[in-house]
Design a protein around this motif. Structure first.
Motif, PDB file in Angstrom:
ATOM      1  N   PRO A 132       0.835  -1.199   0.000  1.00 25.78           N
ATOM      2  CA  PRO A 132       0.000   0.000   0.000  1.00 25.78           C
ATOM      3  C   PRO A 132       0.864   1.241   0.000  1.00 25.78           C
ATOM      4  O   PRO A 132       2.005   1.227   0.455  1.00 25.78           O
ATOM      5  N   ALA A 133       0.308   2.325  -0.528  1.00 23.47           N
ATOM      6  CA  ALA A 133       1.087   3.549  -0.619  1.00 23.47           C
ATOM      7  C   ALA A 133       1.459   4.062   0.760  1.00 23.47           C
ATOM      8  O   ALA A 133       0.607   4.184   1.628  1.00 23.47           O
ATOM      9  N   PRO A 134       2.739   4.348   0.983  1.00 21.34           N
ATOM     10  CA  PRO A 134       3.149   4.898   2.276  1.00 21.34           C
ATOM     11  C   PRO A 134       2.724   6.344   2.405  1.00 21.34           C
ATOM     12  O   PRO A 134       2.423   7.013   1.421  1.00 21.34           O
ATOM     13  N   ILE A 283       7.476  -4.215   5.261  1.00 26.71           N
ATOM     14  CA  ILE A 283       7.031  -3.495   6.455  1.00 26.71           C
ATOM     15  C   ILE A 283       5.716  -2.771   6.178  1.00 26.71           C
ATOM     16  O   ILE A 283       4.785  -2.783   6.999  1.00 26.71           O
ATOM     17  N   GLN A 284       5.612  -2.158   5.007  1.00 26.79           N
ATOM     18  CA  GLN A 284       4.374  -1.472   4.642  1.00 26.79           C
ATOM     19  C   GLN A 284       3.216  -2.468   4.529  1.00 26.79           C
ATOM     20  O   GLN A 284       2.086  -2.180   4.943  1.00 26.79           O
ATOM     21  N   GLN A 285       3.483  -3.643   3.980  1.00 29.04           N
ATOM     22  CA  GLN A 285       2.444  -4.661   3.863  1.00 29.04           C
ATOM     23  C   GLN A 285       1.943  -5.126   5.218  1.00 29.04           C
ATOM     24  O   GLN A 285       0.772  -5.498   5.372  1.00 29.04           O
ATOM     25  N   LEU A 286       2.827  -5.089   6.209  1.00 26.58           N
ATOM     26  CA  LEU A 286       2.412  -5.453   7.563  1.00 26.58           C
ATOM     27  C   LEU A 286       1.526  -4.389   8.193  1.00 26.58           C
ATOM     28  O   LEU A 286       0.925  -4.628   9.247  1.00 26.58           O
ATOM     29  N   GLY A 287       1.457  -3.228   7.572  1.00 19.58           N
ATOM     30  CA  GLY A 287       0.600  -2.162   8.080  1.00 19.58           C
ATOM     31  C   GLY A 287       1.332  -1.008   8.715  1.00 19.58           C
ATOM     32  O   GLY A 287       0.709  -0.031   9.154  1.00 19.58           O
ATOM     33  N   PHE A 288       2.667  -1.068   8.768  1.00 25.11           N
ATOM     34  CA  PHE A 288       3.457  -0.001   9.393  1.00 25.11           C
ATOM     35  C   PHE A 288       3.869   1.013   8.330  1.00 25.11           C
ATOM     36  O   PHE A 288       4.604   0.683   7.404  1.00 25.11           O
ATOM     37  N   THR A 289       3.380   2.231   8.479  1.00 27.85           N
ATOM     38  CA  THR A 289       3.694   3.276   7.507  1.00 27.85           C
ATOM     39  C   THR A 289       4.687   4.290   8.053  1.00 27.85           C
ATOM     40  O   THR A 289       4.971   5.291   7.395  1.00 27.85           O
ATOM     41  N   ASN A 439       6.136 -10.763  13.223  1.00 25.77           N
ATOM     42  CA  ASN A 439       6.772  -9.513  12.848  1.00 25.77           C
ATOM     43  C   ASN A 439       5.903  -8.299  13.165  1.00 25.77           C
ATOM     44  O   ASN A 439       6.416  -7.219  13.478  1.00 25.77           O
ATOM     45  N   LYS A 440       4.600  -8.470  13.110  1.00 23.29           N
ATOM     46  CA  LYS A 440       3.733  -7.376  13.555  1.00 23.29           C
ATOM     47  C   LYS A 440       3.924  -7.122  15.049  1.00 23.29           C
ATOM     48  O   LYS A 440       4.014  -5.970  15.496  1.00 23.29           O
ATOM     49  N   VAL A 441       3.993  -8.184  15.814  1.00 19.83           N
ATOM     50  CA  VAL A 441       4.180  -8.050  17.261  1.00 19.83           C
ATOM     51  C   VAL A 441       5.534  -7.416  17.570  1.00 19.83           C
ATOM     52  O   VAL A 441       5.643  -6.485  18.387  1.00 19.83           O
ATOM     53  N   ILE A 442       6.590  -7.909  16.922  1.00 21.54           N
ATOM     54  CA  ILE A 442       7.949  -7.444  17.218  1.00 21.54           C
ATOM     55  C   ILE A 442       8.128  -5.977  16.828  1.00 21.54           C
ATOM     56  O   ILE A 442       8.708  -5.189  17.584  1.00 21.54           O
ATOM     57  N   LEU A 443       7.628  -5.593  15.666  1.00 19.44           N
ATOM     58  CA  LEU A 443       7.752  -4.199  15.252  1.00 19.44           C
ATOM     59  C   LEU A 443       6.885  -3.289  16.114  1.00 19.44           C
ATOM     60  O   LEU A 443       7.311  -2.193  16.504  1.00 19.44           O
ATOM     61  N   GLU A 444       5.670  -3.724  16.415  1.00 17.33           N
ATOM     62  CA  GLU A 444       4.795  -2.903  17.258  1.00 17.33           C
ATOM     63  C   GLU A 444       5.417  -2.663  18.627  1.00 17.33           C
ATOM     64  O   GLU A 444       5.393  -1.544  19.156  1.00 17.33           O
ATOM     65  N   ALA A 445       6.002  -3.696  19.205  1.00 17.28           N
ATOM     66  CA  ALA A 445       6.628  -3.556  20.518  1.00 17.28           C
ATOM     67  C   ALA A 445       7.769  -2.550  20.485  1.00 17.28           C
ATOM     68  O   ALA A 445       7.991  -1.807  21.463  1.00 17.28           O
TER      69      ALA A 445
END
Length: 488
Positions: A132-134, A283-289, A439-445
């Motif tokens: 998705p577009a950042p 990373i963007q695909q995981l939802g982190f912009t 990876n969502k958990v690790i990045l969010e933390a």
């Protein structure tokens, strides 16, 4: 905006014949004839020399501010003939150039519009499988003037998004958007890379560097890939990666084709661009912009050491060329990019021994998890299989592993060694929750870490992230992983 333009051509050497009858008031209130002879109120920005003469380009200004799209050019032939191209816009002499809107507000408005446009473009594009577009990012807003019948003061904001570079003009009095357009499109290019490295792709632990020589065994390991998100400059610069420095010069291609064999230093530049872009798209695909959502600078093959590093003071990743050139192994690139991710999320991260060890452990883990889609399961926990062939004699060749048995009982006070405790915990979380959830958990933390966090505090942040994202069962699996390392 409607422009009044005219060309003036000399009919005698050294003199310009001026067409009369054009109604025009210049920025300084003078007639255009005066500017033709001596361009007052204009700023000379470029002088070019061609086969036939010299070309002088001026930026129109008003009270010291640039006038958007206002230009004036004088072309002087070798014989002395003069041709003038007048692209100025009339600006009322009494236009107020004091801004009521703050630059930060204008930037926020511009980035919101650019981000929305980029997202709509992605949704409407056929056969798109990329991220998705950042969110748009930008440099400093600058005051400027729009001339013509709707003359006004504006903030000129340049933003970078998935569509490329956009220029937005925000009214400096009202804050309303006047205009936003893409001025440099992102494009796809072509390249050739190792993915992730020859040892893994060829499943061959016998490969050796041979002093950076081209080899048939390594040629077949090269893979043709699409280089996404390039900025169209003909260099390896884009939304997520900027190859800023390179031993032997920077790669350049008029048709955005960057295909080299590995003995060419530009091959490593392509590696760094492609593999870093892959990581940020994931990373963007995981939802982190907002996790290092920028064009990460790289300096490739510029130190003669078998070492690479991320420098937070300059936000630059430097890749060495000792032994196997580090940027030939995607896992080295991903490890260093892991440091950039954490430093971006937590400014000044890694101030203590345990925080630094978490950084090294995360870098190793990030290299391994990024290898999952392309390794076909070959020696996954082995970190930097190809790079390690230069300094290890046992097989498999690994710098470190993420499936070791260290616990906090084995802390020795060295960040790479102690990082193996943390990487094993993350690898166990990966095995328990699966790649995406882990990876969502690790990045969010990571967003909740302190710069000087401890093993225990970071582990608690990770457990909490798992609980909030996926519930009690997931939180218990994360707790189990840290308990096994005696972190919790």
């Amino acid at each position: 905006m409607t422009k009044r333009r005219k060309a003036v051509v000399a009919v005698t050497a050294g003199l310009a014949t001026i067409s009369l009858g054009l109604s025009f008031t210049s920025a300084a209130g003078a007639a255009p004839e005066a500017a033709a002879a001596n361009p007052g109120g204009l700023k000379l920005i470029k002088t070019k020399t061609s086969l036939l003469g010299k070309h002088y380009w001026y930026q129109q200004t008003f009270k010291g501010l640039p006038v958007i799209n206002g230009y004036y050019a004088k072309h002087v032939t070798k014989a002395g003939g003069v041709q003038v191209a007048d692209g100025r816009d009339a600006v009322p002499a009494n236009l107020d150039v004091s801004a009521a809107v703050q630059p930060a507000t204008a930037t926020q408005t511009a980035n919101a519009v650019v981000s929305a446009k980029a997202q709509r473009a992605r949704i409407g594009a056929p056969n798109k499988t990329i991220a998705p577009a950042p969110a748009a990012t930008s440099g400093a807003a600058q005051l400027a003037v729009i001339g013509g019948p709707n003359a006004r003061l504006v903030w000129n904001v340049t933003s970078r998004s998935a569509e490329g570079v956009s220029r937005s003009l925000v009214d400096a009095k009202t804050g309303s958007m006047v205009e936003s357009k893409v001025i440099s499109d992102n494009i796809d290019g072509r390249g050739s890379v190792f993915d992730p490295n020859p040892v893994v792709s060829e499943r061959n632990e016998k490969l050796t560097d041979m002093n950076d020589a081209n080899q048939d065994a390594l040629f077949v390991a090269q893979k043709n890939v699409v280089l996404r998100n390039l900025d169209g400059s003909g260099r390896l610069n884009g939304t997520f990666v900027n190859i800023a420095k390179g031993n032997g010069g920077l790669a350049k291609s008029d048709n955005n084709t960057f295909i080299y064999q590995r003995a060419n230093n530009k091959f490593e530049q392509v590696m760094a661009y492609y593999q870093t872009n892959q990581a940020q798209e994931y990373i963007q695909q995981l939802g982190f912009t907002d996790a290092n959502n920028e064009s990460q600078d790289f300096s490739i093959d510029t130190i003669r050491d078998d070492n690479s590093f991320y420098d937070p003071s300059t936000d630059m990743i430097t890749m060495g060329d000792g032994g196997v050139d580090d940027a030939e192994d995607a896992e080295v690139i991903w490890h260093e990019y892991g440091h950039a991710i954490q430093d971006d999320i937590v400014p000044g991260f890694g101030e203590t021994l345990e925080a630094g060890s978490i950084g090294e452990g995360f870098g190793d883990y990030w290299a391994v998890t990024m290898s999952v889609p392309v390794s076909r399961g070959f020696e996954l926990p082995c970190v930097m299989d190809w790079d390690a062939t230069s300094y290890t004699s046992t097989e498999p060749h690994c710098l470190r592993r993420t499936d070791g048995n260290k616990t906090t009982d084995d802390i020795v006070g060295e960040v790479h060694d102690d990082g193996e405790i943390w990487s094993r915990a993350l690898w166990d979380i990966h095995q328990s929750l699966g790649r995406t959830k882990a990876n969502k958990v690790i990045l969010e933390a990571t967003f909740f870490y302190d710069p000087d966090t401890s093993f225990a505090a970071a582990a608690q942040d990770t457990v909490q992230a798992a609980r909030l994202l996926y519930g009690k069962a997931a939180a218990q699996q994360v707790t189990n992983a840290f308990t096994a390392r005696k972190i919790l």
